[in-house]
Design a protein around this motif. Structure first.
Motif, PDB file in Angstrom:
ATOM      1  N   GLU A  78      -0.261 -18.262   8.741  1.00  0.00           N
ATOM      2  CA  GLU A  78      -1.476 -19.081   8.813  1.00  0.00           C
ATOM      3  C   GLU A  78      -1.821 -19.680   7.459  1.00  0.00           C
ATOM      4  O   GLU A  78      -2.139 -20.865   7.351  1.00  0.00           O
ATOM      5  CB  GLU A  78      -2.652 -18.255   9.350  1.00  0.00           C
ATOM      6  N   ARG A  79      -1.765 -18.875   6.412  1.00  0.00           N
ATOM      7  CA  ARG A  79      -2.107 -19.367   5.074  1.00  0.00           C
ATOM      8  C   ARG A  79      -1.062 -20.357   4.571  1.00  0.00           C
ATOM      9  O   ARG A  79      -1.404 -21.371   3.950  1.00  0.00           O
ATOM     10  CB  ARG A  79      -2.239 -18.188   4.100  1.00  0.00           C
ATOM     11  N   LEU A  80       0.218 -20.093   4.828  1.00  0.00           N
ATOM     12  CA  LEU A  80       1.271 -21.005   4.399  1.00  0.00           C
ATOM     13  C   LEU A  80       1.244 -22.316   5.183  1.00  0.00           C
ATOM     14  O   LEU A  80       1.640 -23.359   4.662  1.00  0.00           O
ATOM     15  CB  LEU A  80       2.637 -20.342   4.503  1.00  0.00           C
ATOM     16  N   ARG A  81       0.766 -22.289   6.415  1.00  0.00           N
ATOM     17  CA  ARG A  81       0.606 -23.523   7.192  1.00  0.00           C
ATOM     18  C   ARG A  81      -0.412 -24.432   6.500  1.00  0.00           C
ATOM     19  O   ARG A  81      -0.175 -25.633   6.321  1.00  0.00           O
ATOM     20  CB  ARG A  81       0.159 -23.214   8.617  1.00  0.00           C
ATOM     21  N   ALA A  82      -1.530 -23.845   6.070  1.00  0.00           N
ATOM     22  CA  ALA A  82      -2.553 -24.624   5.356  1.00  0.00           C
ATOM     23  C   ALA A  82      -2.018 -25.096   3.996  1.00  0.00           C
ATOM     24  O   ALA A  82      -2.275 -26.231   3.583  1.00  0.00           O
ATOM     25  CB  ALA A  82      -3.810 -23.784   5.170  1.00  0.00           C
ATOM     26  N   PHE A  83      -1.275 -24.240   3.307  1.00  0.00           N
ATOM     27  CA  PHE A  83      -0.674 -24.604   2.012  1.00  0.00           C
ATOM     28  C   PHE A  83       0.285 -25.776   2.182  1.00  0.00           C
ATOM     29  O   PHE A  83       0.275 -26.724   1.386  1.00  0.00           O
ATOM     30  CB  PHE A  83       0.056 -23.389   1.437  1.00  0.00           C
TER      31      PHE A  83
ATOM     32  N   ASN B 100      -0.115 -29.678   0.569  1.00  0.00           N
ATOM     33  CA  ASN B 100       0.855 -30.140  -0.415  1.00  0.00           C
ATOM     34  C   ASN B 100       1.997 -30.973   0.183  1.00  0.00           C
ATOM     35  O   ASN B 100       2.995 -31.222  -0.492  1.00  0.00           O
ATOM     36  CB  ASN B 100       1.443 -28.928  -1.159  1.00  0.00           C
ATOM     37  N   ASN B 101       1.861 -31.390   1.432  1.00  0.00           N
ATOM     38  CA  ASN B 101       2.856 -32.229   2.118  1.00  0.00           C
ATOM     39  C   ASN B 101       4.257 -31.617   2.074  1.00  0.00           C
ATOM     40  O   ASN B 101       5.226 -32.243   1.660  1.00  0.00           O
ATOM     41  CB  ASN B 101       2.886 -33.638   1.523  1.00  0.00           C
TER      42      ASN B 101
ATOM     43  N   LYS C 183      -3.643 -22.800  -4.584  1.00  0.00           N
ATOM     44  CA  LYS C 183      -3.769 -24.194  -4.176  1.00  0.00           C
ATOM     45  C   LYS C 183      -2.451 -24.954  -4.294  1.00  0.00           C
ATOM     46  O   LYS C 183      -2.068 -25.695  -3.400  1.00  0.00           O
ATOM     47  CB  LYS C 183      -4.829 -24.881  -5.029  1.00  0.00           C
ATOM     48  N   ASP C 184      -1.741 -24.772  -5.415  1.00  0.00           N
ATOM     49  CA  ASP C 184      -0.541 -25.559  -5.641  1.00  0.00           C
ATOM     50  C   ASP C 184       0.692 -24.736  -5.998  1.00  0.00           C
ATOM     51  O   ASP C 184       1.683 -25.281  -6.457  1.00  0.00           O
ATOM     52  CB  ASP C 184      -0.796 -26.590  -6.740  1.00  0.00           C
TER      53      ASP C 184
ATOM     54  N   LEU D 233       6.411 -20.339  -7.933  1.00  0.00           N
ATOM     55  CA  LEU D 233       7.077 -21.509  -7.390  1.00  0.00           C
ATOM     56  C   LEU D 233       6.013 -22.546  -7.057  1.00  0.00           C
ATOM     57  O   LEU D 233       5.165 -22.317  -6.188  1.00  0.00           O
ATOM     58  CB  LEU D 233       7.872 -21.109  -6.142  1.00  0.00           C
ATOM     59  N   TYR D 234       6.021 -23.665  -7.776  1.00  0.00           N
ATOM     60  CA  TYR D 234       5.030 -24.708  -7.543  1.00  0.00           C
ATOM     61  C   TYR D 234       5.409 -25.531  -6.324  1.00  0.00           C
ATOM     62  O   TYR D 234       6.569 -25.570  -5.909  1.00  0.00           O
ATOM     63  CB  TYR D 234       4.881 -25.579  -8.789  1.00  0.00           C
ATOM     64  N   ALA D 235       4.431 -26.218  -5.761  1.00  0.00           N
ATOM     65  CA  ALA D 235       4.628 -26.955  -4.514  1.00  0.00           C
ATOM     66  C   ALA D 235       5.717 -28.011  -4.636  1.00  0.00           C
ATOM     67  O   ALA D 235       6.431 -28.279  -3.672  1.00  0.00           O
ATOM     68  CB  ALA D 235       3.314 -27.599  -4.081  1.00  0.00           C
ATOM     69  N   SER D 236       5.869 -28.608  -5.811  1.00  0.00           N
ATOM     70  CA  SER D 236       6.895 -29.640  -5.989  1.00  0.00           C
ATOM     71  C   SER D 236       8.309 -29.058  -5.915  1.00  0.00           C
ATOM     72  O   SER D 236       9.273 -29.791  -5.704  1.00  0.00           O
ATOM     73  CB  SER D 236       6.695 -30.348  -7.328  1.00  0.00           C
ATOM     74  N   SER D 237       8.452 -27.752  -6.069  1.00  0.00           N
ATOM     75  CA  SER D 237       9.761 -27.095  -6.028  1.00  0.00           C
ATOM     76  C   SER D 237      10.092 -26.504  -4.669  1.00  0.00           C
ATOM     77  O   SER D 237      11.120 -25.861  -4.516  1.00  0.00           O
ATOM     78  CB  SER D 237       9.821 -25.989  -7.072  1.00  0.00           C
TER      79      SER D 237
END
Length: 177
Positions: free
Chosen positions: A158-163, A167-168, A103-104, A117-121
């Motif tokens: 496809e999965r990274l597009r949704a991710f 997470n903007n 998810k994040d 690697l978290y989404a903020s990074s």
């Protein structure tokens, strides 16, 4: 909720589930998180190691390479070296590279171990035919290739597009020419 709180809850839920599993109790439902794992296959480094080992063995059999009167191939150290290189090639072949997307965060295996690697990074994600590039805010880019490591790049895209949407994160897609 903040992401640090979510991580604490996830970590504590994992610990409690582990304890409950040991005692035979049913696990709590809060720790279940969808993690998609895309596996590749590393074959370039094992092939290189096998070719290197073959070249080493060939050069050791040449009489001019050994000191006078010595037969290098009859020593135990020679065969131990050959065996170790073969085992190293097998290790790299069977230790498959992967990309896990939750998810994040995203995670992968690097030479120094598993990395998260978290989404903020994450600065941006770029996708082009055969390649997926995750660009970090600080550090080197993560590149996943269909040609080098046999990753399923279409499914990963496809999965990274949704991710990225969740997470903007900036998502770039380059079409085939």
């Amino acid at each position: 909720m903040s992401r640090s709180w979510e991580r604490k809850v996830r970590r504590n839920s994992t610990v409690i589930n582990r304890q409950r599993k040991k005692s035979g109790a049913q696990s709590i439902a809060g720790a279940v998180q969808r993690v998609d794992r895309f596996k590749g296959r590393n074959f370039i480094l094992p092939v290189f190691l096998l070719l290197f080992t073959g070249g080493y063995a060939y050069l050791a059999t040449i009489p001019a390479a050994a000191p006078e009167g010595e037969n290098v191939t009859s020593t135990g150290m020679f065969w131990l070296t050959i065996g170790c290189y073969f085992l190293l090639a097998m290790l790299f072949f069977f230790r498959r590279p992967y990309l896990s997307v939750a998810k994040d965060y995203v995670g992968t295996r690097r030479m120094t171990g598993d990395k998260t690697l978290y989404a903020s990074s994450i600065k941006s994600i770029s996708v082009q035919p055969g390649y997926v590039v995750i660009e970090q805010v600080k550090g080197a880019n993560w590149v996943f290739s269909k040609a080098i490591n046999r990753f399923p790049t279409e499914a990963m895209a496809e999965r990274l597009r949704a991710f990225a949407k969740e997470n903007n994160i900036t998502f770039h897609e380059k079409a085939a020419k």
